[in-house]
Design an enzyme around this catalytic site. Sequence first.
Site, PDB file in Angstrom:
ATOM      1  N   TYR A 158      51.571  45.422  47.473  1.00 57.88           N
ATOM      2  CA  TYR A 158      50.710  44.756  48.463  1.00 57.88           C
ATOM      3  C   TYR A 158      51.292  44.929  49.864  1.00 57.88           C
ATOM      4  CZ  TYR A 158      47.962  40.948  50.591  1.00 57.88           C
ATOM      5  OH  TYR A 158      47.120  40.204  51.383  1.00 57.88           O
ATOM      6  N   LYS A 162      49.540  46.922  53.043  1.00 60.20           N
ATOM      7  CA  LYS A 162      49.162  46.243  54.292  1.00 60.20           C
ATOM      8  C   LYS A 162      49.906  46.835  55.492  1.00 60.20           C
ATOM      9  CE  LYS A 162      46.146  43.365  52.578  1.00 60.20           C
ATOM     10  NZ  LYS A 162      44.732  43.450  52.957  1.00 60.20           N
TER      11      LYS A 162
HETATM   12  N1  NAP Z   1      44.195  34.531  51.513  1.00 59.25           N
HETATM   13  C1  NAP Z   1      45.253  34.864  52.247  1.00 59.25           C
HETATM   14  O1  NAP Z   1      46.178  34.063  52.427  1.00 59.25           O
HETATM   15  C2  NAP Z   1      45.349  36.235  52.852  1.00 59.25           C
HETATM   16  C3  NAP Z   1      46.429  36.481  53.698  1.00 59.25           C
HETATM   17  C4  NAP Z   1      46.549  37.726  54.290  1.00 59.25           C
HETATM   18  C5  NAP Z   1      45.616  38.698  54.044  1.00 59.25           C
HETATM   19  N2  NAP Z   1      44.578  38.444  53.197  1.00 59.25           N
HETATM   20  C6  NAP Z   1      43.628  39.524  52.967  1.00 59.25           C
HETATM   21  O2  NAP Z   1      42.318  39.048  53.179  1.00 59.25           O
HETATM   22  C7  NAP Z   1      41.406  39.829  52.423  1.00 59.25           C
HETATM   23  C8  NAP Z   1      40.488  38.890  51.644  1.00 59.25           C
HETATM   24  O3  NAP Z   1      41.283  38.212  50.669  1.00 59.25           O
HETATM   25  P1  NAP Z   1      40.934  36.729  50.169  1.00 59.25           P
HETATM   26  O4  NAP Z   1      42.161  35.921  50.350  1.00 59.25           O
HETATM   27  O5  NAP Z   1      39.676  36.272  50.758  1.00 59.25           O
HETATM   28  O6  NAP Z   1      40.793  36.973  48.596  1.00 59.25           O
HETATM   29  P2  NAP Z   1      39.510  36.967  47.637  1.00 59.25           P
HETATM   30  O7  NAP Z   1      38.812  35.666  47.719  1.00 59.25           O
HETATM   31  O8  NAP Z   1      40.037  37.418  46.321  1.00 59.25           O
HETATM   32  O9  NAP Z   1      38.554  38.075  48.261  1.00 59.25           O
HETATM   33  C9  NAP Z   1      38.751  39.446  48.077  1.00 59.25           C
HETATM   34  C10 NAP Z   1      37.463  40.138  48.423  1.00 59.25           C
HETATM   35  O10 NAP Z   1      37.683  41.566  48.300  1.00 59.25           O
HETATM   36  C11 NAP Z   1      36.633  42.089  47.525  1.00 59.25           C
HETATM   37  N3  NAP Z   1      37.080  43.284  46.807  1.00 59.25           N
HETATM   38  C12 NAP Z   1      38.172  43.424  46.015  1.00 59.25           C
HETATM   39  N4  NAP Z   1      38.187  44.661  45.492  1.00 59.25           N
HETATM   40  C13 NAP Z   1      37.079  45.313  45.965  1.00 59.25           C
HETATM   41  C14 NAP Z   1      36.543  46.596  45.778  1.00 59.25           C
HETATM   42  N5  NAP Z   1      37.123  47.504  44.969  1.00 59.25           N
HETATM   43  N6  NAP Z   1      35.406  46.921  46.435  1.00 59.25           N
HETATM   44  C15 NAP Z   1      34.799  46.018  47.236  1.00 59.25           C
HETATM   45  N7  NAP Z   1      35.252  44.775  47.444  1.00 59.25           N
HETATM   46  C16 NAP Z   1      36.380  44.429  46.809  1.00 59.25           C
HETATM   47  C17 NAP Z   1      36.229  40.992  46.580  1.00 59.25           C
HETATM   48  O11 NAP Z   1      34.882  41.190  46.169  1.00 59.25           O
HETATM   49  P3  NAP Z   1      34.383  41.639  44.701  1.00 59.25           P
HETATM   50  O12 NAP Z   1      35.427  41.218  43.718  1.00 59.25           O
HETATM   51  O13 NAP Z   1      33.070  40.948  44.559  1.00 59.25           O
HETATM   52  O14 NAP Z   1      34.232  43.123  44.831  1.00 59.25           O
HETATM   53  C18 NAP Z   1      36.326  39.773  47.486  1.00 59.25           C
HETATM   54  O15 NAP Z   1      35.144  39.614  48.220  1.00 59.25           O
HETATM   55  C19 NAP Z   1      42.258  40.745  51.553  1.00 59.25           C
HETATM   56  O16 NAP Z   1      42.353  42.009  52.140  1.00 59.25           O
HETATM   57  C20 NAP Z   1      43.608  40.058  51.557  1.00 59.25           C
HETATM   58  O17 NAP Z   1      44.668  40.955  51.315  1.00 59.25           O
HETATM   59  C21 NAP Z   1      44.431  37.233  52.594  1.00 59.25           C
END
Ligand code: NAP
Length: 253
Positions: A158, A162
């Site tokens: 991861y 990133k």
């Molecule tokens: N939450 C945090 O603390 C945090 C911190 C830093 C960065 N981020 C980043 O923020 C982003 C969103 O994460 P989140 O925390 O909101 O997690 P999440 O609720 O698990 O959301 C992930 C999203 O990515 C989509 N996704 C995953 N694989 C995919 C694929 N192959 N094609 C299209 N869509 C895909 C999922 O949709 P489907 O499964 O419906 O395809 C879902 O909408 C990520 O890039 C994560 O690394 C999150």
Amino acid sequence: MSNPFDLAGKVALVAGASSGLGRHFALELSRAGAKVAIAARRQAALEALAAEIAATGGTPLPVALDVTDPGSVTAALESASEGLGGLDCVINNAGIAMTDKALDITEESWSKVIDTNLSGVFRVAQAAGRIMKENGGGALVNIASIMALGGASLLASYAASKAGVVNMTRALAVEWARYGIRVNALCPGYFETDINRRTLKGSAGEVMVKKIPQRRFGRLSELTGPLLLLASDASSHMTGSVVVVDGGQHAAI
Ligand SMILES: NC(=O)c1ccc[n+]([C@@H]2O[C@H](COP(=O)([O-])OP(=O)(O)OC[C@H]3O[C@@H](n4cnc5c(N)ncnc54)[C@H](OP(=O)(O)O)[C@@H]3O)[C@@H](O)[C@H]2O)c1
């Protein structure tokens, strides 16, 4: 003077809009006036979000997207642009995390994370860039993480993905400035979503929160301002920037 954060009449696409940060971003972009293409694999979740956006007077367009499939990416970006009449900003947010001890990471697990988080983000950026170049410009917001800037146990794949997103952001910003395309990265700290809920709510979360100067995880609403800044003309002289939203975590030694 007009409001530079106003997105009225603009078209946005959110990749990974079916849950978490992406779902929140889609709602906020719509609230700021944009027509919003909401893209991901889980169509039922997109339909529910579309109904929520439409109920508040917004214009949503659910689009099937798998960022690991180049054909799906091209089709999604084109159908969003054709369906909503343009493509002004793209939030490149789809991502997954696998927590594995580095000594045990399999080829399959490593490749899955890199293919989604790094190659997938590039596929979306490239498809968006081709459309935006034709249109005379646009704003691309790549969602990275503070894991791009520092390390943590169990997150080698991861963190690598990133960090790649952050430096890809800089390279694209330099290459595409001539087309009027701005490319910036947003690096969230910890925000409770499906990707990390079990960890943050467990004993590991108690240890993690002590490393954050503000002594708490972020609230989704605290990403709205930075997101709208990077997605709108309010950041018209920003490209290749890396915006960190983490309660001071990265700044702490
Ligand atoms: N939450 C945090 O603390 C945090 C911190 C830093 C960065 N981020 C980043 O923020 C982003 C969103 O994460 P989140 O925390 O909101 O997690 P999440 O609720 O698990 O959301 C992930 C999203 O990515 C989509 N996704 C995953 N694989 C995919 C694929 N192959 N094609 C299209 N869509 C895909 C999922 O949709 P489907 O499964 O419906 O395809 C879902 O909408 C990520 O890039 C994560 O690394 C999150």
